[in-house]
Write a protein that holds these residues in place. Structure first.
Motif, PDB file in Angstrom:
ATOM      1  N   GLU A  97       0.853  -1.178   0.000  1.00 24.89           N
ATOM      2  CA  GLU A  97       0.000   0.000   0.000  1.00 24.89           C
ATOM      3  C   GLU A  97       0.892   1.232   0.000  1.00 24.89           C
ATOM      4  OE1 GLU A  97      -3.857   1.989   2.295  1.00 24.89           O
ATOM      5  OE2 GLU A  97      -2.870   0.208   3.137  1.00 24.89           O
ATOM      6  N   GLY A  98       0.691   2.080  -0.994  1.00 21.79           N
ATOM      7  CA  GLY A  98       1.521   3.269  -1.074  1.00 21.79           C
ATOM      8  C   GLY A  98       1.233   4.074  -2.314  1.00 21.79           C
ATOM      9  N   LYS A  99       2.250   4.744  -2.808  1.00 21.57           N
ATOM     10  CA  LYS A  99       2.127   5.584  -3.990  1.00 21.57           C
ATOM     11  C   LYS A  99       3.205   5.220  -4.999  1.00 21.57           C
ATOM     12  CE  LYS A  99       0.182   9.575  -1.522  1.00 21.57           C
ATOM     13  NZ  LYS A  99      -1.129   9.565  -2.232  1.00 21.57           N
ATOM     14  N   ALA A 100       2.924   5.448  -6.266  1.00 18.07           N
ATOM     15  CA  ALA A 100       3.884   5.147  -7.318  1.00 18.07           C
ATOM     16  C   ALA A 100       3.848   6.220  -8.387  1.00 18.07           C
ATOM     17  CB  ALA A 100       3.603   3.778  -7.933  1.00 18.07           C
ATOM     18  N   SER A 101       5.001   6.408  -9.008  1.00 20.72           N
ATOM     19  CA  SER A 101       5.130   7.349 -10.118  1.00 20.72           C
ATOM     20  C   SER A 101       5.916   6.676 -11.229  1.00 20.72           C
ATOM     21  CB  SER A 101       5.846   8.630  -9.672  1.00 20.72           C
ATOM     22  OG  SER A 101       5.168   9.263  -8.613  1.00 20.72           O
ATOM     23  N   GLY A 102       5.710   7.162 -12.445  1.00 16.37           N
ATOM     24  CA  GLY A 102       6.444   6.612 -13.572  1.00 16.37           C
ATOM     25  C   GLY A 102       5.666   6.753 -14.848  1.00 16.37           C
ATOM     26  N   SER A 103       5.892   5.815 -15.743  1.00 13.66           N
ATOM     27  CA  SER A 103       5.186   5.787 -17.013  1.00 13.66           C
ATOM     28  C   SER A 103       4.563   4.407 -17.179  1.00 13.66           C
ATOM     29  CB  SER A 103       6.157   6.067 -18.171  1.00 13.66           C
ATOM     30  OG  SER A 103       5.498   5.957 -19.419  1.00 13.66           O
ATOM     31  N   PHE A 104       3.266   4.387 -17.423  1.00 10.50           N
ATOM     32  CA  PHE A 104       2.547   3.127 -17.542  1.00 10.50           C
ATOM     33  C   PHE A 104       1.864   3.094 -18.908  1.00 10.50           C
ATOM     34  CE2 PHE A 104       2.613   4.431 -13.096  1.00 10.50           C
ATOM     35  CZ  PHE A 104       3.275   3.360 -12.527  1.00 10.50           C
ATOM     36  N   GLY A 105       2.435   2.274 -19.796  1.00  9.02           N
ATOM     37  CA  GLY A 105       1.890   2.216 -21.144  1.00  9.02           C
ATOM     38  C   GLY A 105       2.041   3.531 -21.891  1.00  9.02           C
ATOM     39  N   GLY A 106       3.107   4.273 -21.582  1.00  7.05           N
ATOM     40  CA  GLY A 106       3.351   5.544 -22.240  1.00  7.05           C
ATOM     41  C   GLY A 106       2.657   6.716 -21.597  1.00  7.05           C
ATOM     42  N   VAL A 117      -2.890  -6.592  -3.514  1.00 11.18           N
ATOM     43  CA  VAL A 117      -3.196  -7.653  -2.562  1.00 11.18           C
ATOM     44  C   VAL A 117      -3.844  -8.819  -3.308  1.00 11.18           C
ATOM     45  CG1 VAL A 117      -5.463  -6.683  -2.015  1.00 11.18           C
ATOM     46  CG2 VAL A 117      -4.316  -8.139  -0.343  1.00 11.18           C
ATOM     47  N   ASP A 118      -3.515 -10.040  -2.877  1.00  9.23           N
ATOM     48  CA  ASP A 118      -4.089 -11.252  -3.497  1.00  9.23           C
ATOM     49  C   ASP A 118      -3.831 -11.311  -4.993  1.00  9.23           C
ATOM     50  OD1 ASP A 118      -5.097 -12.139  -1.061  1.00  9.23           O
ATOM     51  OD2 ASP A 118      -6.991 -11.062  -1.326  1.00  9.23           O
ATOM     52  N   GLY A 119      -2.681 -10.805  -5.413  1.00 13.69           N
ATOM     53  CA  GLY A 119      -2.314 -10.889  -6.821  1.00 13.69           C
ATOM     54  C   GLY A 119      -2.993  -9.886  -7.725  1.00 13.69           C
ATOM     55  N   THR A 120      -3.758  -8.972  -7.160  1.00 11.70           N
ATOM     56  CA  THR A 120      -4.453  -7.957  -7.954  1.00 11.70           C
ATOM     57  C   THR A 120      -3.985  -6.568  -7.525  1.00 11.70           C
ATOM     58  OG1 THR A 120      -6.418  -9.357  -8.165  1.00 11.70           O
ATOM     59  CG2 THR A 120      -6.696  -7.006  -8.618  1.00 11.70           C
ATOM     60  N   THR A 121      -3.734  -5.720  -8.509  1.00 14.59           N
ATOM     61  CA  THR A 121      -3.291  -4.351  -8.240  1.00 14.59           C
ATOM     62  C   THR A 121      -4.432  -3.383  -8.515  1.00 14.59           C
ATOM     63  OG1 THR A 121      -1.014  -4.899  -8.846  1.00 14.59           O
ATOM     64  CG2 THR A 121      -1.606  -2.578  -8.817  1.00 14.59           C
ATOM     65  N   TYR A 122      -4.635  -2.472  -7.571  1.00 16.79           N
ATOM     66  CA  TYR A 122      -5.672  -1.459  -7.695  1.00 16.79           C
ATOM     67  C   TYR A 122      -5.004  -0.087  -7.719  1.00 16.79           C
ATOM     68  CZ  TYR A 122      -8.426  -5.414  -5.946  1.00 16.79           C
ATOM     69  OH  TYR A 122      -8.996  -6.648  -5.761  1.00 16.79           O
ATOM     70  N   VAL A 123      -5.470   0.757  -8.640  1.00 11.60           N
ATOM     71  CA  VAL A 123      -4.884   2.089  -8.805  1.00 11.60           C
ATOM     72  C   VAL A 123      -5.986   3.136  -8.751  1.00 11.60           C
ATOM     73  CG1 VAL A 123      -3.594   3.585 -10.365  1.00 11.60           C
ATOM     74  CG2 VAL A 123      -2.980   1.185 -10.178  1.00 11.60           C
ATOM     75  N   ASN A 124      -5.704   4.208  -8.029  1.00 10.03           N
ATOM     76  CA  ASN A 124      -6.643   5.322  -7.948  1.00 10.03           C
ATOM     77  C   ASN A 124      -6.191   6.411  -8.907  1.00 10.03           C
ATOM     78  OD1 ASN A 124      -8.303   7.442  -7.313  1.00 10.03           O
ATOM     79  ND2 ASN A 124      -8.034   7.287  -5.100  1.00 10.03           N
ATOM     80  N   LEU A 125      -6.743   6.380 -10.115  1.00  5.93           N
ATOM     81  CA  LEU A 125      -6.360   7.355 -11.136  1.00  5.93           C
ATOM     82  C   LEU A 125      -7.365   8.493 -11.275  1.00  5.93           C
ATOM     83  CD1 LEU A 125      -5.073   5.013 -13.992  1.00  5.93           C
ATOM     84  CD2 LEU A 125      -3.693   6.554 -12.600  1.00  5.93           C
ATOM     85  N   LEU A 126      -8.635   8.201 -11.060  1.00  7.55           N
ATOM     86  CA  LEU A 126      -9.677   9.190 -11.326  1.00  7.55           C
ATOM     87  C   LEU A 126     -10.579   9.408 -10.115  1.00  7.55           C
ATOM     88  CD1 LEU A 126     -10.651   7.981 -14.917  1.00  7.55           C
ATOM     89  CD2 LEU A 126      -9.167   9.899 -14.319  1.00  7.55           C
ATOM     90  N   SER A 128     -11.141   7.186  -7.648  1.00  5.39           N
ATOM     91  CA  SER A 128     -11.568   5.942  -7.014  1.00  5.39           C
ATOM     92  C   SER A 128     -10.685   4.812  -7.524  1.00  5.39           C
ATOM     93  CB  SER A 128     -13.037   5.640  -7.319  1.00  5.39           C
ATOM     94  OG  SER A 128     -13.239   5.478  -8.706  1.00  5.39           O
ATOM     95  N   PHE A 129     -10.575   3.751  -6.720  1.00  3.32           N
ATOM     96  CA  PHE A 129      -9.719   2.625  -7.086  1.00  3.32           C
ATOM     97  C   PHE A 129     -10.394   1.736  -8.122  1.00  3.32           C
ATOM     98  CE2 PHE A 129      -7.631   3.666  -3.076  1.00  3.32           C
ATOM     99  CZ  PHE A 129      -6.296   3.448  -3.388  1.00  3.32           C
ATOM    100  N   SER A 130      -9.583   1.226  -9.020  1.00  2.00           N
ATOM    101  CA  SER A 130     -10.044   0.222  -9.975  1.00  2.00           C
ATOM    102  C   SER A 130      -8.905  -0.742 -10.250  1.00  2.00           C
ATOM    103  CB  SER A 130     -10.508   0.881 -11.283  1.00  2.00           C
ATOM    104  OG  SER A 130      -9.440   1.618 -11.875  1.00  2.00           O
ATOM    105  N   GLU A 131      -9.242  -1.940 -10.688  1.00  2.48           N
ATOM    106  CA  GLU A 131      -8.206  -2.929 -10.993  1.00  2.48           C
ATOM    107  C   GLU A 131      -7.346  -2.426 -12.150  1.00  2.48           C
ATOM    108  OE1 GLU A 131      -9.453  -6.921 -11.512  1.00  2.48           O
ATOM    109  OE2 GLU A 131     -10.847  -6.892  -9.819  1.00  2.48           O
ATOM    110  N   PHE A 132      -6.038  -2.728 -12.046  1.00  2.69           N
ATOM    111  CA  PHE A 132      -5.104  -2.220 -13.046  1.00  2.69           C
ATOM    112  C   PHE A 132      -4.098  -3.320 -13.380  1.00  2.69           C
ATOM    113  CE2 PHE A 132      -1.204  -0.021 -14.364  1.00  2.69           C
ATOM    114  CZ  PHE A 132      -1.702   0.845 -15.331  1.00  2.69           C
ATOM    115  N   PRO A 133      -4.089  -3.790 -14.620  1.00  2.83           N
ATOM    116  CA  PRO A 133      -3.089  -4.796 -15.019  1.00  2.83           C
ATOM    117  C   PRO A 133      -1.716  -4.151 -15.153  1.00  2.83           C
ATOM    118  CG  PRO A 133      -4.423  -4.170 -16.908  1.00  2.83           C
ATOM    119  CD  PRO A 133      -5.015  -3.462 -15.724  1.00  2.83           C
TER     120      PRO A 133
END
Length: 247
Positions: A97-106, A117-126, A128-133
């Motif tokens: 649980e934390g924060k990340a920066s970088g480039s994801f898919g450009g 958690v449990d092999g699934t990554t959730y990202v809060n981009l807009l 609210s959290f949503s699953e993110f491959p």
């Protein structure tokens, strides 16, 4: 005229010199080499650099969790790369649980909230959290404490390990670190960043007086056709216990 003030100043200066000498000798072994943590001595013949790094890995394998930062000041021209991840990783169950920066898919991202958690990554981009491959070249931060595939594997995979002179560090410059320089094979570095094509990397590991890894700096070819990049890992806290759940 009394010589007492002069004698007092001379005595005080002598005390300072002796104190400094004792302090410097306390930072190294009798042979001039940095003193290792006695707990790392597996053969009764003093702590070798390899034993020191092995002990540091064991301590990471045993911890319940860490608070750390993985970052680079470089800006590689890559579609997917991690420039910084900071937060808490727990070992059982594996989670982040934390924060990340970088480039994801450009697409650039800065300070994005992430939960894994449990092999699934959730990202809060807009908002609210949503699953993110995760992109292929971005590691799942929840797995970085895994004893077999986590970042600590670079410690025991390291070759040509040499201990340097102890030095002060930490937030208040009140800690003593021993740096260990080494060459790390690329097969171990892919546990840190999966797409790293480099065959070998140069590393410096800073261990504290308890034998814990506190800082690591690894330089090499982390991305194809990009050149050398330096990543640093700073571990601020060990034995962290935090419940991390899916949002």
């Amino acid at each position: 005229m009394s010589h007492l003030p002069h004698l007092r100043r001379t005595a005080a200066a002598a005390v300072l010199v002796i104190t400094a000498a004792v302090g410097l000798s306390a930072c190294s072994g009798d042979d001039g080499e940095p003193a290792g943590n006695p707990s790392a001595d597996t053969d009764g013949d003093g702590v070798s650099p390899a034993e020191a790094l092995g002990f540091a890995k064991t301590r990471l394998d045993e911890t319940s969790g860490v608070r750390l930062t993985l970052a680079t000041e470089d800006s590689p021209d890559a579609d997917a790369f991690l420039s910084e991840a900071t937060g808490v990783i727990t070992a059982d169950p594996p989670a982040f649980e934390g924060k990340a920066s970088g480039s994801f898919g450009g697409l650039p991202a800065d300070g994005v909230d992430i939960i894994s958690v449990d092999g699934t990554t959730y990202v809060n981009l807009l908002g609210s959290f949503s699953e993110f491959p995760l992109p292929e070249c971005v590691p799942d931060p929840a797995g970085l404490l895994d004893p077999d595939t986590g970042f600590a594997t670079v410690l025991t995979a390291a070759d040509d390990v040499e201990a340097g002179e102890q030095q002060r560090g930490g937030a208040d410059n009140d800690e003593i670190f021993t740096p260990y320089t080494a060459t790390v094979p690329g097969t171990a570095v892919t546990n840190l960043l999966p797409c790293a094509p480099g065959e070998s990397f140069q590393a410096t590991f800073d261990l504290d007086d308890d034998g814990l890894l506190r800082n690591a700096e690894i330089t090499g070819e982390f991305f194809p056709e990009v050149g050398e990049v330096t990543y640093t890992i700073a571990i601020d806290e060990y034995d962290v216990e935090q419940e991390i759940t899916a949002p």
